[in-house]
Design an enzyme around this catalytic site. Structure first.
Site, short mmCIF file in Angstrom:
data_model
loop_
_atom_site.label_atom_id
_atom_site.label_comp_id
_atom_site.label_asym_id
_atom_site.label_seq_id
_atom_site.Cartn_x
_atom_site.Cartn_y
_atom_site.Cartn_z
CE LYS A 105 16.55 32.86 -11.44
NZ LYS A 105 15.19 32.42 -12.31
CB VAL A 132 22.04 34.40 -18.27
CG1 VAL A 132 21.85 35.31 -18.22
CG2 VAL A 132 22.59 33.86 -16.56
N GLY A 134 16.91 31.94 -20.90
CA GLY A 134 16.30 30.89 -21.12
C GLY A 134 16.77 30.07 -22.58
N GLY A 187 -1.55 34.83 -15.32
CA GLY A 187 -0.16 33.95 -14.83
C GLY A 187 1.36 34.71 -15.47
CD GLU A 190 6.94 33.55 -9.98
OE1 GLU A 190 5.10 32.76 -9.49
OE2 GLU A 190 7.71 32.69 -10.76
CE LYS A 205 17.46 35.53 -15.66
NZ LYS A 205 15.78 35.96 -15.63
N GLY A 302 9.88 31.01 -19.39
CA GLY A 302 8.82 29.65 -20.15
C GLY A 302 9.36 28.33 -19.85
N1 HSE Z 1 11.22 35.36 -13.77
C1 HSE Z 1 12.05 35.49 -15.02
C2 HSE Z 1 12.26 36.06 -15.75
C3 HSE Z 1 12.38 34.12 -15.72
O1 HSE Z 1 10.81 37.37 -16.00
O2 HSE Z 1 12.70 36.54 -16.72
C4 HSE Z 1 13.15 32.69 -14.86
O3 HSE Z 1 14.31 33.54 -15.01
#
Ligand code: HSE
Length: 428
Positions: A105, A132, A134, A187, A190, A205, A302
């Site tokens: 993105k 966008v 997932g 996990g 990040e 996004k 994920g």
């Molecule tokens: N880091 C993003 C989120 C996932 O927490 O939605 C990947 O776009």
């Protein structure tokens, strides 16, 4: 049987998920469509790194040209992420006539025009469903299913990390930093959470979604952004007492007065469909002149959900282009400068810490009313009067400029502004 050669850029969490899913799906693709999918090369930075058992290490290479310059490879799946060198490599692949599938993105939002120009120059298509939401098929819905709609409003939860953090703060009464530490240990956030918690990920996004929804390129520079790091347990509790949940919303509207786009934490009415989107789930709530209100909901992140969207894009790409080399036409968004709305109207949540003295409330009320701002609800819980009074005001819908001016006019000796949040309108 036609053999289709595929190249992969990157083999981290998402890339290895793509290899796993390709392995799982190849027999049914062979059977259904008579295509033999062959993963030919996988570009990685570190050839010595341990990989999951389903990654064929014989395919690994550190030479990008093994993917980008191999004439047999017609489909490139980009799983590197980040702005550089992904953007340049995707452009190179597209210009060479290779169809590109990506979840990137950031590259899309920041280099929309370059990527589209490369796609046109190489007569190759760019597929980005996974960028966008997932697994949630929002790109296809905007590009295909809602073609006959004029979409005027789009409100979305498109960052799973922040939605997870806010959900746990709401459900468990925990403070932001405690939930963040726990999510990092699990996990689920990040190690450097900046892009998520400061709203950057949602901003990229939103730029993509709004550009598709409104057929007008909405650059990230036109999007206002505020993250969730200043949301406290007081805000969560106050919101609930007033009948709301706090969510990080990505908001875009397209009206006769212009466009408006922002990412910010907002109070969402408990009866609003977005209010019950919890944990790491994503949802997009939109309004089109023909379809009315619509919500799409699913897993936004994920390895498996994202790889699923990418492999689906890959299969679509192959079905659209493998036999007839005329690529799918990418919609051309208007590139003119975006006419932006000069002001916006919404209700506001204002949390104040004040001296518990005669006239303080009258002062606040007078400042609001002199700016034509009506008060809808007011909380001043006795049990939370630590030092002085904790006053929370919910306004009626008002001009944002007026609300900011009224707040700026508060006497700082009497009142400290602890937080100001927009309030999402109820669905009617
Ligand atoms: N880091 C993003 C989120 C996932 O927490 O939605 C990947 O776009």
């Amino acid at each position: 049987m036609k053999t289709i050669h595929i190249g992969l850029l990157g083999c981290g969490n998402i890339g290895s998920g793509v290899t796993k899913l390709l392995g799982e799906m190849s027999a049914s693709i062979r059977e259904s469509y008579q295509y033999e999918l062959v993963l030919k090369s996988i570009l990685v930075r570190d050839l010595t790194k341990q990989r999951p058992e389903y990654v064929d290490t014989a395919l690994l290479t550190a030479d990008k040209d093994k993917v980008l310059r191999d004439p047999e490879i017609c489909y490139v799946v980009e799983c590197l992420g980040g702005e550089h060198p992904s953007t340049e490599w995707m452009c190179e692949a597209l210009r060479a006539g290779k169809h590109v599938i990506t979840a990137n993105k950031m590259a899309l939002a920041l280099h929309w025009r370059e990527l589209h120009e490369a796609s046109e120059a190489g007569h190759a298509t760019l597929y980005y469903e996974a960028a966008v939401g997932g697994a949630m098929p929002i790109i296809k819905i905007l590009n295909d299913s809602l073609q006959a709609n004029r979409i005027d409003k789009l409100t979305a939860i498109i960052n799973g990390t922040t939605n997870y953090l806010l959900t746990r703060m709401t459900d468990e009464g925990l403070d932001y930093l405690d939930v963040l530490k726990d999510a990092q240990a699990l996990g689920l956030a990040e190690p450097d959470p900046t892009a998520d918690v400061e709203g950057e990920d949602a901003m990229y996004k939103l730029s993509i979604l709004a550009s598709l929804a409104f057929h007008q390129h909405l650059p990230v520079s036109a999007i206002e952004r505020e993250g969730v790091t200043h949301i406290t347990q007081d805000d969560i509790r106050n919101a609930r007492e007033l009948g709301y949940h706090i969510k990080l919303l990505a908001h875009a509207t397209n009206t006769a007065e212009g466009m408006d786009a922002y990412v910010s934490p907002m109070l969402v009415p408990i009866m609003h469909p977005l209010s019950s989107v919890n944990g790491a789930f994503n949802a997009v709530f939109l309004h089109g002149h023909a379809c009315g209100d619509m919500m799409i909901y699913g897993r936004g992140a994920g390895s498996a959900p994202t790889a699923g969207a990418m492999v689906s894009d890959l299969i679509n790409a192959i079905l659209q282009t493998a036999d007839d080399q005329s690529p799918q036409k990418l919609a051309r968004e208007n590139e003119d400068p975006v006419p932006m709305m000069s002001d916006r109207v919404s209700a506001f949540y204002i949390r104040l810490s004040a001296q518990d003295a005669t006239g303080v409330l009258a002062h606040v009320a007078a400042s609001l009313s002199s700016h034509q701002i009506g008060v809808k609800a007011l909380l001043q819980p006795v049990e939370r009067a630590k030092e002085g009074a904790q006053i929370t005001i919910l306004t009626h819908p008002a001009s944002e400029k007026s609300v900011r001016a009224a707040i700026a006019a508060f006497d700082k000796e009497l009142v400290r502004v602890m937080n100001v949040l927009r309030v999402e309108a109820p669905v009617v």
